[in-house]
Structures are given as C-alpha cells and as structure tokens.
Design a protein around this motif. Structure first.
Motif, PDB file in Angstrom:
ATOM      1  N   THR A   1      24.774  26.384 -39.724  1.00  0.00           N
ATOM      2  CA  THR A   1      24.300  25.232 -38.972  1.00  0.00           C
ATOM      3  C   THR A   1      24.340  23.953 -39.796  1.00  0.00           C
ATOM      4  OG1 THR A   1      22.365  24.264 -37.880  1.00  0.00           O
ATOM      5  CG2 THR A   1      21.931  25.913 -39.578  1.00  0.00           C
ATOM      6  N   ASN A   2      24.690  22.863 -39.144  1.00  0.00           N
ATOM      7  CA  ASN A   2      24.684  21.554 -39.786  1.00  0.00           C
ATOM      8  C   ASN A   2      23.286  20.964 -39.898  1.00  0.00           C
ATOM      9  OD1 ASN A   2      27.393  21.457 -40.320  1.00  0.00           O
ATOM     10  ND2 ASN A   2      27.911  20.000 -38.704  1.00  0.00           N
ATOM     11  N   ASP A   3      22.288  21.710 -39.589  1.00  0.00           N
ATOM     12  CA  ASP A   3      20.903  21.236 -39.650  1.00  0.00           C
ATOM     13  C   ASP A   3      20.500  20.940 -41.095  1.00  0.00           C
ATOM     14  OD1 ASP A   3      18.287  20.624 -39.136  1.00  0.00           O
ATOM     15  OD2 ASP A   3      17.685  22.648 -38.587  1.00  0.00           O
ATOM     16  N   ALA A   4      20.005  19.727 -41.320  1.00  0.00           N
ATOM     17  CA  ALA A   4      19.436  19.375 -42.621  1.00  0.00           C
ATOM     18  C   ALA A   4      18.006  18.887 -42.458  1.00  0.00           C
ATOM     19  CB  ALA A   4      20.291  18.306 -43.298  1.00  0.00           C
ATOM     20  N   SER A   5      17.406  19.239 -41.319  1.00  0.00           N
ATOM     21  CA  SER A   5      16.030  18.814 -41.038  1.00  0.00           C
ATOM     22  C   SER A   5      15.028  19.935 -41.198  1.00  0.00           C
ATOM     23  CB  SER A   5      15.932  18.263 -39.610  1.00  0.00           C
ATOM     24  OG  SER A   5      16.154  19.293 -38.654  1.00  0.00           O
TER      25      SER A   5
ATOM     26  N   ARG B   1      19.743  34.925 -43.365  1.00  0.00           N
ATOM     27  CA  ARG B   1      20.958  34.862 -42.548  1.00  0.00           C
ATOM     28  C   ARG B   1      21.305  33.426 -42.127  1.00  0.00           C
ATOM     29  NH1 ARG B   1      22.838  39.753 -40.708  1.00  0.00           N
ATOM     30  NH2 ARG B   1      21.404  41.529 -40.660  1.00  0.00           N
ATOM     31  N   ILE B   2      20.534  32.460 -42.599  1.00  0.00           N
ATOM     32  CA  ILE B   2      20.716  31.079 -42.156  1.00  0.00           C
ATOM     33  C   ILE B   2      21.288  30.246 -43.301  1.00  0.00           C
ATOM     34  CG2 ILE B   2      19.588  29.021 -41.235  1.00  0.00           C
ATOM     35  CD1 ILE B   2      17.394  30.910 -40.134  1.00  0.00           C
ATOM     36  N   ILE B   3      22.452  29.666 -43.079  1.00  0.00           N
ATOM     37  CA  ILE B   3      23.086  28.760 -44.040  1.00  0.00           C
ATOM     38  C   ILE B   3      23.060  27.363 -43.429  1.00  0.00           C
ATOM     39  CG2 ILE B   3      25.171  28.182 -45.323  1.00  0.00           C
ATOM     40  CD1 ILE B   3      25.990  31.128 -45.146  1.00  0.00           C
ATOM     41  N   THR B   4      22.315  26.470 -44.032  1.00  0.00           N
ATOM     42  CA  THR B   4      22.174  25.114 -43.510  1.00  0.00           C
ATOM     43  C   THR B   4      22.981  24.130 -44.358  1.00  0.00           C
ATOM     44  OG1 THR B   4      20.277  24.504 -44.856  1.00  0.00           O
ATOM     45  CG2 THR B   4      19.814  25.673 -42.796  1.00  0.00           C
ATOM     46  N   SER B   5      23.359  23.012 -43.739  1.00  0.00           N
ATOM     47  CA  SER B   5      24.034  21.976 -44.514  1.00  0.00           C
ATOM     48  C   SER B   5      23.086  21.365 -45.533  1.00  0.00           C
ATOM     49  CB  SER B   5      24.588  20.893 -43.589  1.00  0.00           C
ATOM     50  OG  SER B   5      23.558  20.225 -42.893  1.00  0.00           O
ATOM     51  N   GLY B   6      21.784  21.346 -45.225  1.00  0.00           N
ATOM     52  CA  GLY B   6      20.816  20.818 -46.179  1.00  0.00           C
ATOM     53  C   GLY B   6      20.787  21.598 -47.480  1.00  0.00           C
TER      54      GLY B   6
ATOM     55  N   ASP C   1      11.113  18.395 -44.271  1.00  0.00           N
ATOM     56  CA  ASP C   1      12.019  19.388 -44.845  1.00  0.00           C
ATOM     57  C   ASP C   1      13.285  18.744 -45.406  1.00  0.00           C
ATOM     58  OD1 ASP C   1      10.311  21.482 -44.421  1.00  0.00           O
ATOM     59  OD2 ASP C   1      11.578  22.562 -43.002  1.00  0.00           O
ATOM     60  N   SER C   2      13.733  17.623 -44.835  1.00  0.00           N
ATOM     61  CA  SER C   2      14.870  16.893 -45.413  1.00  0.00           C
ATOM     62  C   SER C   2      14.513  16.399 -46.808  1.00  0.00           C
ATOM     63  CB  SER C   2      15.266  15.716 -44.529  1.00  0.00           C
ATOM     64  OG  SER C   2      15.764  16.134 -43.283  1.00  0.00           O
ATOM     65  N   ILE C   3      13.295  15.911 -46.953  1.00  0.00           N
ATOM     66  CA  ILE C   3      12.822  15.462 -48.272  1.00  0.00           C
ATOM     67  C   ILE C   3      12.748  16.638 -49.235  1.00  0.00           C
ATOM     68  CG2 ILE C   3      10.825  14.514 -49.492  1.00  0.00           C
ATOM     69  CD1 ILE C   3      10.338  12.771 -46.984  1.00  0.00           C
TER      70      ILE C   3
ATOM     71  N   ASP D   1      25.702   0.586 -57.827  1.00  0.00           N
ATOM     72  CA  ASP D   1      26.256   1.568 -56.908  1.00  0.00           C
ATOM     73  C   ASP D   1      25.157   2.309 -56.152  1.00  0.00           C
ATOM     74  OD1 ASP D   1      28.874   0.996 -57.582  1.00  0.00           O
ATOM     75  OD2 ASP D   1      28.921   2.475 -59.207  1.00  0.00           O
ATOM     76  N   VAL D   2      25.518   2.797 -54.976  1.00  0.00           N
ATOM     77  CA  VAL D   2      24.662   3.691 -54.194  1.00  0.00           C
ATOM     78  C   VAL D   2      25.525   4.869 -53.749  1.00  0.00           C
ATOM     79  CG1 VAL D   2      23.197   3.972 -52.165  1.00  0.00           C
ATOM     80  CG2 VAL D   2      23.236   1.787 -53.366  1.00  0.00           C
ATOM     81  N   HIS D   3      25.049   6.069 -54.031  1.00  0.00           N
ATOM     82  CA  HIS D   3      25.746   7.291 -53.626  1.00  0.00           C
ATOM     83  C   HIS D   3      25.234   7.684 -52.238  1.00  0.00           C
ATOM     84  CE1 HIS D   3      28.002  10.991 -54.753  1.00  0.00           C
ATOM     85  NE2 HIS D   3      27.153  11.587 -53.915  1.00  0.00           N
ATOM     86  N   LEU D   4      26.132   7.837 -51.282  1.00  0.00           N
ATOM     87  CA  LEU D   4      25.765   8.099 -49.893  1.00  0.00           C
ATOM     88  C   LEU D   4      26.081   9.551 -49.536  1.00  0.00           C
ATOM     89  CD1 LEU D   4      27.360   4.858 -48.390  1.00  0.00           C
ATOM     90  CD2 LEU D   4      24.968   5.192 -49.089  1.00  0.00           C
ATOM     91  N   VAL D   5      25.095  10.264 -48.993  1.00  0.00           N
ATOM     92  CA  VAL D   5      25.268  11.686 -48.690  1.00  0.00           C
ATOM     93  C   VAL D   5      24.823  11.973 -47.259  1.00  0.00           C
ATOM     94  CG1 VAL D   5      24.899  14.055 -49.467  1.00  0.00           C
ATOM     95  CG2 VAL D   5      24.661  12.161 -51.099  1.00  0.00           C
ATOM     96  N   LEU D   6      25.666  12.710 -46.540  1.00  0.00           N
ATOM     97  CA  LEU D   6      25.377  13.094 -45.151  1.00  0.00           C
ATOM     98  C   LEU D   6      25.565  14.605 -45.011  1.00  0.00           C
ATOM     99  CD1 LEU D   6      24.856  12.178 -42.161  1.00  0.00           C
ATOM    100  CD2 LEU D   6      27.350  12.058 -41.927  1.00  0.00           C
ATOM    101  N   PRO D   7      24.504  15.381 -45.139  1.00  0.00           N
ATOM    102  CA  PRO D   7      24.663  16.834 -44.977  1.00  0.00           C
ATOM    103  C   PRO D   7      25.158  17.222 -43.582  1.00  0.00           C
ATOM    104  CG  PRO D   7      22.566  16.315 -46.021  1.00  0.00           C
ATOM    105  CD  PRO D   7      23.127  15.024 -45.521  1.00  0.00           C
ATOM    106  N   ASN D   8      24.668  16.527 -42.541  1.00  0.00           N
ATOM    107  CA  ASN D   8      24.992  16.886 -41.155  1.00  0.00           C
ATOM    108  C   ASN D   8      25.875  15.817 -40.521  1.00  0.00           C
ATOM    109  OD1 ASN D   8      25.135  17.568 -38.483  1.00  0.00           O
ATOM    110  ND2 ASN D   8      22.946  17.514 -38.086  1.00  0.00           N
TER     111      ASN D   8
END
Length: 263
Positions: free
Chosen positions: A38-42, A63-68, A92-94, A144-151
């Motif tokens: 799942t792309n869930d990162a929350s 059994r759960i693999i999350t993008s987070g 949970d994102s934090i 610089d700012v590093h930008l990250v988008l798990p989902n």
C-alpha cells in the motif's frame, strides 16, 4: 505470491469491499503467501492491521508493506539521519520520519527535508501555504530542501466517490516551485510508493521470489509499477479505474470485477 493494494481493492473508507473478508480468510486458511502493498504513509503497519481487523480483514502487521516504511531506507541512502524535517501528515506519518532518523519540527520553522506523508495533514487551510513558504524561504537563501513523497497517489476511493491524495498536494508544490525557480529539475519530490520500484523491491526482499501478482485498482500506480518491475498484474474495478480505464502501456494481465469468488 499475491500483492494486494489496500484502498479500492480490499477496503474503502467506509469498510471492507465485497469478497475481501472471505478471500483473506481463505488465504490465511490455506497458508497462501500474500502482502498488502500500500502507498499509505499515514498509518504504521500496526495501526493499519488494527483497522483492517476491525473491518473483518484478518491481516497481521507483518503482511503489510507501506510506502511510509520505505523512508528509513531513503534516509540511509541520502544520509538524512539527524536532518531537521517538516512533515505534512498525521501522527503516524511523523513516527515514520522519526523512526527513519529525522528530527521533526513545525512547518513554520526552517527544515532540511519536507515529507508529505498524507493529505490528512492539511487540517487547516493555511497548512500547505505555511509549508510552501518555509521551503521558499530556504531556497531564496540558496539553502537546499530535500523533498520526499512516500505516497504518489493522486486520488483514492471513498464511500462517496474519490478524494484528493498526497500526490496531488506534491504536484501543487512542484508547480509553484517551477514557477518560482524555472529550470530547477532538482526541485521535485522523491517518490517511493507505486509505481516506483522501491516498494516492489521491498516485497521481493521479504518474499524472495519474483513469482508475484499485483492486484490493484489503479493502472498508473499498481499496474504500471508491476509491469516496470517485471511481475504480473490484475486490475480490479472496485476502486479508481473501470475495465476501460487504462491505455495499452498500462494494460493488466488480468481483469477482475471484484474479489468475490466467481466474479
């Protein structure tokens, strides 16, 4: 090995989708290996498992693999442990960012990394503006700012239709950054979830096999990601896409009306 997307395949915001409870129960009964990819990162896997189980889906957190959960590897790869991070998303994102080694501060403060964990973090109409202007402030000072988008999902299904997801929020940021700093190709989010390869690589690492089928509801994320990784895919029409909702490059190997037996 079966890989299931979560929202639009097993459940939506109001409960489990038809056939999902019975199918998961049957897979558990016969010992068939599977993961929820799942792309869930929350939500942490433990939080997701509790919610799934409350809806009758007997899925354990292992059994759960999350993008987070991919943030830890990303932070190691880019040497971001100890970096000061702003996070858009719920608790949970934090937690994901902290477990990856980041130090989380408020969005109005100066930060080295911005993580968009979930659109639900936009609880106040000014939240996105505050985060955006913190990024602009650093960039204007040549920092610089590093930008990250798990989902990277642009939308997700609810019981009432579709809602914007965190990928849409990231596109909004990228559009403004392109307007402000034209030609800065580095001002793009690092995307970790489907259709990008890291989440599929994690499924391979845990399963040890490429004999996998990705079952999803989105041609662009689930089906394209599986094709790019070199595994089979099935599109189920209980979520974002209908049977006609894909182009040739995103064509799945199988089409399913739902997860109900015999459908």
């Amino acid at each position: 090995m079966l890989l299931f997307d979560a929202y639009g395949v097993l459940l939506h915001s109001n409960g489990a989708l038809p056939g999902a409870v019975e199918l998961v129960g049957r897979l558990n009964e016969i010992g068939k290996p599977y993961f929820v990819l799942t792309n869930d990162a929350s939500s942490l896997p433990e939080s997701s498992a509790k919610r799934y189980q409350s809806l009758g889906l007997a899925i354990e957190s292992g059994r759960i693999i999350t993008s987070g959960s991919l943030l830890a590897g990303h932070f190691r790869e880019f040497g971001l442990q100890g970096a000061v991070c702003g996070v858009i998303g719920p608790a949970d994102s934090i937690r994901y960012v902290e477990e990856a080694g980041g130090t989380v501060v408020g969005l109005s403060e100066s930060f080295d990394v911005l993580v968009i964990g979930d659109q639900s973090g936009l609880t106040h109409e000014d939240t996105a503006n505050i985060a955006l202007n913190s990024v602009l402030s650093r960039l204007d000072k040549s920092q610089d700012v590093h930008l990250v988008l798990p989902n990277p999902d642009l939308a997700y299904p609810t019981g009432r239709g579709l809602s914007f997801a965190s990928g849409s929020v990231a596109l909004m940021f990228e559009a403004v950054l392109e307007l402000r700093y034209p030609g800065r190709d580095d001002l793009r989010f690092h995307r970790l979830g489907k259709p990008e390869l890291p989440i599929f690589q994690e499924a391979f690492r845990r399963s040890g096999t490429m004999d996998m089928v990705m079952i999803g509801d989105q041609p662009v994320t689930d089906i394209r990601g599986a094709r790019n990784f070199g595994i089979a895919s099935a599109l189920v029409s209980t979520g974002i896409a209908t049977a006609a909702g894909f182009s040739g490059s995103d064509r799945p190997d199988f089409l399913l009306e739902s997860l109900e037996f015999g459908r």
